[in-house]
Design a protein around this motif. Structure first.
Motif, PDB file in Angstrom:
ATOM      1  N   ILE A  37      93.426   4.605  64.016  1.00 53.60           N
ATOM      2  CA  ILE A  37      92.869   3.564  64.897  1.00 53.60           C
ATOM      3  C   ILE A  37      93.222   2.177  64.360  1.00 53.60           C
ATOM      4  O   ILE A  37      93.639   1.295  65.105  1.00 53.60           O
ATOM      5  N   GLU A  38      93.082   2.016  63.034  1.00 55.40           N
ATOM      6  CA  GLU A  38      93.448   0.725  62.421  1.00 55.40           C
ATOM      7  C   GLU A  38      94.902   0.371  62.698  1.00 55.40           C
ATOM      8  O   GLU A  38      95.225  -0.759  63.080  1.00 55.40           O
ATOM      9  N   GLN A  39      95.795   1.351  62.500  1.00 55.96           N
ATOM     10  CA  GLN A  39      97.222   1.091  62.718  1.00 55.96           C
ATOM     11  C   GLN A  39      97.513   0.760  64.179  1.00 55.96           C
ATOM     12  O   GLN A  39      98.300  -0.140  64.471  1.00 55.96           O
ATOM     13  N   ALA A  40      96.849   1.481  65.083  1.00 50.91           N
ATOM     14  CA  ALA A  40      97.076   1.217  66.510  1.00 50.91           C
ATOM     15  C   ALA A  40      96.603  -0.194  66.861  1.00 50.91           C
ATOM     16  O   ALA A  40      97.217  -0.879  67.677  1.00 50.91           O
ATOM     17  N   ARG A  41      95.502  -0.619  66.227  1.00 46.19           N
ATOM     18  CA  ARG A  41      95.031  -1.997  66.462  1.00 46.19           C
ATOM     19  C   ARG A  41      96.057  -3.003  65.951  1.00 46.19           C
ATOM     20  O   ARG A  41      96.378  -3.976  66.634  1.00 46.19           O
ATOM     21  N   GLU A  42      96.591  -2.754  64.740  1.00 45.87           N
ATOM     22  CA  GLU A  42      97.582  -3.665  64.166  1.00 45.87           C
ATOM     23  C   GLU A  42      98.805  -3.805  65.075  1.00 45.87           C
ATOM     24  O   GLU A  42      99.386  -4.870  65.184  1.00 45.87           O
ATOM     25  N   TYR A  43      99.189  -2.703  65.706  1.00 42.09           N
ATOM     26  CA  TYR A  43     100.372  -2.710  66.560  1.00 42.09           C
ATOM     27  C   TYR A  43     100.063  -3.217  67.958  1.00 42.09           C
ATOM     28  O   TYR A  43     100.930  -3.194  68.832  1.00 42.09           O
ATOM     29  N   GLY A  44      98.837  -3.626  68.187  1.00 44.66           N
ATOM     30  CA  GLY A  44      98.464  -4.119  69.514  1.00 44.66           C
ATOM     31  C   GLY A  44      98.349  -3.017  70.549  1.00 44.66           C
ATOM     32  O   GLY A  44      98.338  -3.275  71.755  1.00 44.66           O
ATOM     33  N   LEU A  45      98.275  -1.755  70.079  1.00 48.28           N
ATOM     34  CA  LEU A  45      98.151  -0.645  71.030  1.00 48.28           C
ATOM     35  C   LEU A  45      96.700  -0.444  71.446  1.00 48.28           C
ATOM     36  O   LEU A  45      96.409   0.155  72.470  1.00 48.28           O
ATOM     37  N   LEU A  46      95.777  -0.906  70.600  1.00 44.30           N
ATOM     38  CA  LEU A  46      94.373  -0.915  70.977  1.00 44.30           C
ATOM     39  C   LEU A  46      93.941  -2.373  70.991  1.00 44.30           C
ATOM     40  O   LEU A  46      94.371  -3.146  70.143  1.00 44.30           O
ATOM     41  N   GLY A  47      93.102  -2.723  71.934  1.00 42.03           N
ATOM     42  CA  GLY A  47      92.629  -4.107  71.985  1.00 42.03           C
ATOM     43  C   GLY A  47      92.729  -4.656  73.394  1.00 42.03           C
ATOM     44  O   GLY A  47      92.635  -3.914  74.373  1.00 42.03           O
ATOM     45  N   GLU A  48      92.937  -5.960  73.468  1.00 38.17           N
ATOM     46  CA  GLU A  48      92.982  -6.626  74.773  1.00 38.17           C
ATOM     47  C   GLU A  48      94.405  -6.616  75.338  1.00 38.17           C
ATOM     48  O   GLU A  48      95.375  -6.720  74.590  1.00 38.17           O
ATOM     49  N   ASN A  49      94.514  -6.556  76.641  1.00 38.49           N
ATOM     50  CA  ASN A  49      95.782  -6.721  77.358  1.00 38.49           C
ATOM     51  C   ASN A  49      96.949  -5.952  76.733  1.00 38.49           C
ATOM     52  O   ASN A  49      97.938  -6.521  76.299  1.00 38.49           O
ATOM     53  N   ILE A  50      96.775  -4.641  76.713  1.00 36.69           N
ATOM     54  CA  ILE A  50      97.758  -3.777  76.064  1.00 36.69           C
ATOM     55  C   ILE A  50      99.100  -3.805  76.812  1.00 36.69           C
ATOM     56  O   ILE A  50      99.118  -3.703  78.042  1.00 36.69           O
ATOM     57  N   PHE A  51     100.182  -3.946  76.079  1.00 39.44           N
ATOM     58  CA  PHE A  51     101.533  -4.063  76.646  1.00 39.44           C
ATOM     59  C   PHE A  51     101.613  -5.205  77.672  1.00 39.44           C
ATOM     60  O   PHE A  51     102.333  -5.119  78.668  1.00 39.44           O
ATOM     61  N   GLY A  52     100.829  -6.251  77.456  1.00 40.12           N
ATOM     62  CA  GLY A  52     100.873  -7.389  78.367  1.00 40.12           C
ATOM     63  C   GLY A  52     100.275  -7.119  79.747  1.00 40.12           C
ATOM     64  O   GLY A  52     100.496  -7.881  80.685  1.00 40.12           O
ATOM     65  N   THR A  53      99.533  -6.026  79.883  1.00 43.66           N
ATOM     66  CA  THR A  53      98.917  -5.719  81.183  1.00 43.66           C
ATOM     67  C   THR A  53      97.451  -6.140  81.174  1.00 43.66           C
ATOM     68  O   THR A  53      96.951  -6.646  80.171  1.00 43.66           O
TER      69      THR A  53
END
Lengths: 159, 545
Positions: free
Chosen positions: B252-268
């Protein structure tokens, strides 16, 4: 532990630190109880009272939660806690003989703590390591493929 | 990170490290450079494989060859022969049996046994679960990218519906339909929960997925969240699974770092965040409403239904609860399409099923095979037959949702509908295979002991019914049973099924029903002849209850 607890720190202080870390939401009750249980080995009446006052949750609710889950205990255990898996896969793999030997070696029955408070003998439901049954857990150490003959040797590792 | 043609794993458990695993690792690195293979072959250390007396081990993929014990002096020869010239070094090769650890079982499958079909376990044992890059290079997060860019939530749900995927937690409910219910439920806030409270005795498939491929679960939960309109999720992992909890936390931490978890994922516009809730030891929390109660900070007591969690779940908001194995299928379904998925397995139950094989057989462990394989095939092919030449007596399919299956049903295809027609249940996928030394009364006693301990105690039929059934079975096993006891057991089984509030009680009576249906003569022998034919029960003549 998410909160560092210093040796000898009283339960009131620990509860305060844990609540500061986790917050006051009721959904944090179980994580807080888990941490107290892992630090002190059980959840004392004092801990329940302190949590109740600080989180504004009735102590009856905290007690009912603390007694519901197997990994939480409201009773003081011995120095080492043995959990023996009594589910069907371990049973079929020869668990019954290991269980009998374990009781004999310790002179304890299910749920009992030895007089010198060294051992507490508990049974548990499946631990999900059935590929190597029969399985027993002492504190955090998992032993698989246990035979009755190995029991004295395994116990001798704990002082 | 780039693709490699081969991968080497070096064991780094304590015993291996004590015996020079690090030196072996470093020598391997140097030798790969010497032969110019460093770009083609990746190498990692993994701490959860071991074999007593054979450490350190090295595993070469994709061949799944295991060498051990390996010294630094052996390395040049192995690299030259196997990795450069492609010839297995038989003198150093060891058998995969008796290996322990995550990789061990998986490696034993290749080459030596008929091919499994891996979807759920595709990456397990082959990638480093603590490195998000290794997941990404193996098509990871592609499915998420695809739905966010190309598909609407409804199209995502339709894909799932068309795939025919059914819940792998035990009940076999159509997954797409469940998603549709949550998507259609009114509410500004919705949740997605991964049920990883795997506690069915004999089942550890979900643990292996969580430990070996945690990002697959994160990706699947995000796809689910997008489809149903949720922005927050929980992974409820049973407290005993320490390694799974820690690996999922890192993922989960790594996915957050990569912007895969959080706000506006993949700019969507899509946002999603995920939390872990560790269970505290209660089988009942695998029941979805009990699980929700537990997250809320209460005793894990199931709620009356309706309302179902799909309309009023966590904090009374619409909530989707899916099992780990169900979720692990989803990225592959999105990537490859529903038609591909339907081509695997049987018509009514597409896809694969992960089974844990246990009991009196030669090879125990985990397999993933298409739905519809028979028990006979599992025993003879994957389990390599009964241990010590014993004969097959029965199989117990795992926990509350399973059945005791007699030899007469071992040619029934294992899928949801064929089993249900035969009056038995697939359960969680645990296959506890027992020989003639197993007594059905003793087995039922162990199962009912489990249920009486794990009943939450909220409703009477379950709390009292399980206790009373256990007492009667104990009496029969002590040689003091009566023929009336058989009638009482049948009655208790029916009442448990009809009157209990939740799935635990409703299925707790099935061992009783099964032994009376298939093994009545053996039970009667305990009563009429005062003999336990398998020689297991104490038959002391003492009445405890």
């Amino acid at each position: 532990m998410t909160v560092e607890v210093k040796e000898g720190q009283d339960i009131q202080k620990v509860v305060q630190l844990l609540i500061e870390h986790h917050g006051h939401e009721k959904s944090e009750l179980i994580p807080i109880l888990q941490e107290i249980n892992s630090k002190f080995g059980y959840i004392s009446d004092d801990a329940i009272t302190e949590i109740s006052e600080r989180m504004n949750i009735p102590s009856s609710h905290i007690y009912s939660v603390a007694t519901f889950y197997r990994m939480l205990s409201t009773e003081r255990h011995g120095q080492h806690v043995i959990q023996f898996c009594e589910s069907a896969p371990c049973h079929v793999a020869g668990g019954r003989m290991v269980w009998e030997r374990l009781q004999k070696e310790l002179g304890l029955k299910k749920g009992e703590t030895s007089e010198d408070e060294k051992w507490t003998l508990l049974t548990t439901s499946c631990l999900g390591v059935c590929g190597v049954g029969p399985v027993m857990v002492i504190d955090n150490d998992i032993y698989g493929n246990v035979t009755p003959e190995q029991v004295p040797d395994i116990l001798s590792h704990y002082s | 990170m780039k693709a490699t043609r081969s991968m080497i794993l070096v064991s780094s458990d304590q015993e291996s490290m004590d015996r020079g695993a690090l030196e072996v690792f470093e020598t391997l690195q140097k030798q790969l450079v010497t032969f110019g293979l460093e770009e083609e072959i990746s190498i990692s250390m993994v701490d959860d494989i071991s074999k007593r007396g054979a450490s350190p081990l090295i595993l070469v993929y994709p061949d799944a060859v295991i060498y051990g014990p390996v010294t630094p002096a052996d390395v040049p020869f192995i690299v030259e022969e196997h990795l450069y010239k492609g010839r297995v070094v038989e003198s150093k090769q060891i058998s995969p049996y008796d290996l322990s650890g995550r990789v061990a079982w998986l490696s034993s499958r290749k080459g030596t046994l008929p091919a499994e079909h891996r979807i759920v376990l595709k990456n397990v044992g082959l990638i480093d679960p603590e490195k998000i890059d290794e997941y990404i290079i193996n098509e990871g997060y592609e499915a998420l990218g695809k739905i966010l860019r190309e598909m609407s939530p409804q199209e995502t749900i339709t894909t799932l519906k068309n795939s025919g995927l059914r819940g792998r937690g035990g009940a076999g409910f159509p997954t797409g339909l469940k998603w549709q219910f949550v998507a259609g439920a009114k509410g500004d806030k919705k949740y997605v929960i991964c049920n990883a409270d795997e506690s069915e005795p004999g089942t550890f498939k979900d643990r292996l997925v969580l430990e070996g491929d945690p990002h697959a679960i994160i990706e699947a939960m995000m796809i689910a969240a997008y489809a149903v309109g949720a922005d927050e999720g929980y992974v409820y992992i049973r407290g005993e699974y320490g390694l799974a909890i820690s690996r999922m936390g890192k993922a989960i931490e790594q996915a957050r770092e990569y912007g895969l978890l959080g706000e506006n994922i993949f700019g969507t516009d899509f946002s999603f965040d995920l939390h872990i809730h560790a269970g505290a030891g209660a089988y009942i929390c695998g029941e979805e409403t009990a699980l929700i109660e537990s997250i809320e900070g209460n005793r894990g007591e199931p709620r009356p239904r309706p309302p179902y969690p799909t309309t009023a779940g966590l904090w009374q908001k619409p909530t989707l609860v899916n099992n780990v194995e169900t979720l692990a299928n989803i990225p592959a379904i999105v990537r490859n399409g529903p038609e591909w998925y339907k081509s695997i397995g049987t018509h009514s139950s597409p896809g694969t099923k992960v089974y844990t094989i246990l009991g009196n057989v030669n090879v125990t462990g985990l397999i993933e095979v298409p739905m519809g394989i028979t028990l006979r095939e599992v025993i003879s092919i994957y389990a390599k037959g009964m241990k010590d030449g014993g004969s097959f007596k029965l199989a117990q399919t795992g926990g509350s949702s399973g059945s005791i299956i007699p030899a007469s049903l071992q040619d029934t295809p294992m899928d949801f509908d064929s089993f249900s027609k035969a009056g038995v249940s697939l359960g969680s996928g645990a296959l506890l295979i027992a020989n003639e030394e197993t007594c059905v009364v003793d087995l039922a006693k162990v199962l009912l002991n489990f249920f009486r301990n794990e009943s939450c105690g909220k409703c009477n039929p379950c709390r009292i019914g399980n206790q009373r059934s256990f007492e009667i079975l104990t009496n029969i096993s002590e040689g003091v049973g009566t023929l009336q006891d058989l009638k009482d057991l049948q009655m208790l089984s029916d009442q448990l099924y009809e009157l209990s509030n939740c799935g635990l009680g409703q299925t707790a009576g099935s061992p009783l029903k099964d032994i009376l249906a298939h093994f009545k003569a053996e039970v009667e022998a305990h009563i009429k002849l005062k003999v336990c034919p398998a020689g297991v029960c104490p038959m002391s003549g003492h009445r405890t209850y």
